[in-house]
Design a protein around this motif. Sequence first.
Motif, PDB file in Angstrom:
ATOM      1  N   ASP A 207     -23.409   4.451  19.214  1.00 44.59           N
ATOM      2  CA  ASP A 207     -24.409   4.289  18.159  1.00 44.59           C
ATOM      3  C   ASP A 207     -24.089   3.078  17.293  1.00 44.59           C
ATOM      4  O   ASP A 207     -24.992   2.375  16.846  1.00 44.59           O
ATOM      5  CB  ASP A 207     -24.478   5.547  17.286  1.00 44.59           C
ATOM      6  CG  ASP A 207     -25.178   6.700  17.975  1.00 44.59           C
ATOM      7  OD1 ASP A 207     -25.940   6.445  18.939  1.00 44.59           O
ATOM      8  OD2 ASP A 207     -24.980   7.852  17.553  1.00 44.59           O
TER       9      ASP A 207
ATOM     10  N   ARG B 203     -26.688  -0.005  16.607  1.00 43.47           N
ATOM     11  CA  ARG B 203     -27.072  -0.461  15.266  1.00 43.47           C
ATOM     12  C   ARG B 203     -26.712  -1.932  15.051  1.00 43.47           C
ATOM     13  O   ARG B 203     -27.461  -2.679  14.427  1.00 43.47           O
ATOM     14  CB  ARG B 203     -26.444   0.428  14.203  1.00 43.47           C
ATOM     15  CG  ARG B 203     -27.125   1.793  14.100  1.00 43.47           C
ATOM     16  CD  ARG B 203     -26.671   2.582  12.884  1.00 43.47           C
ATOM     17  NE  ARG B 203     -25.285   3.012  12.973  1.00 43.47           N
ATOM     18  CZ  ARG B 203     -24.870   4.120  13.589  1.00 43.47           C
ATOM     19  NH1 ARG B 203     -25.736   4.909  14.157  1.00 43.47           N
ATOM     20  NH2 ARG B 203     -23.592   4.427  13.611  1.00 43.47           N
TER      21      ARG B 203
ATOM     22  N   ARG C  35     -33.878   2.393  21.750  1.00 43.72           N
ATOM     23  CA  ARG C  35     -33.489   3.715  22.232  1.00 43.72           C
ATOM     24  C   ARG C  35     -34.535   4.342  23.164  1.00 43.72           C
ATOM     25  O   ARG C  35     -34.185   5.049  24.094  1.00 43.72           O
ATOM     26  CB  ARG C  35     -33.232   4.650  21.054  1.00 43.72           C
ATOM     27  CG  ARG C  35     -31.985   4.278  20.262  1.00 43.72           C
ATOM     28  CD  ARG C  35     -31.726   5.283  19.146  1.00 43.72           C
ATOM     29  NE  ARG C  35     -30.604   4.911  18.307  1.00 43.72           N
ATOM     30  CZ  ARG C  35     -29.326   5.166  18.610  1.00 43.72           C
ATOM     31  NH1 ARG C  35     -29.025   5.779  19.731  1.00 43.72           N
ATOM     32  NH2 ARG C  35     -28.364   4.804  17.787  1.00 43.72           N
TER      33      ARG C  35
END
Length: 161
Positions: free
Chosen positions: A42, A46, A60
């Motif tokens: 993650d 980001r 995503r």
Amino acid sequence: MYMRIKAVRKSVGMSQRAFGESLGASRDIISNIEQGRQAISDTLVRLICKVYNVNEHWLRTGEGEMRCEETVDEKLRSWVDEVLSGRPENIRYAFLTVMSNLDDDGWKRIADFVERVYCETHSTTPEEIDREKDRLQLADEIEESENQMEELYPSDGRNIV
């Protein structure tokens, strides 16, 4: 998602090595992610979104647009960063340097100059601009007065006074 990461990398014209370096990852990690052999964290998702202005929902899910819409402030910040990273003899750099040293009188002179240019190019007289400024100021004052009245005498029937 691995195909979309590759699409982002290709859209910025970078090799796996350069793309990885820009994100603090090795070429091998990027290669493995793009081949679907390695899950992406993650944190890396980001970071890709932040560094390359990518829409995280698109990255995503594949839904929506690849790029995020930049705000005016973001565009300005990017432009200033680009200018400041350039050469001092660059006209844009010199322009920003002069602008950063202006006092209030200097800004007023620039505003007056821009107003004259606007009048000249829009066949508008300074008097018409002054009337428009007065109209806008009056509209603001009326709105403020209406807000004060609403606070004192709410439209829902309550009487505050």
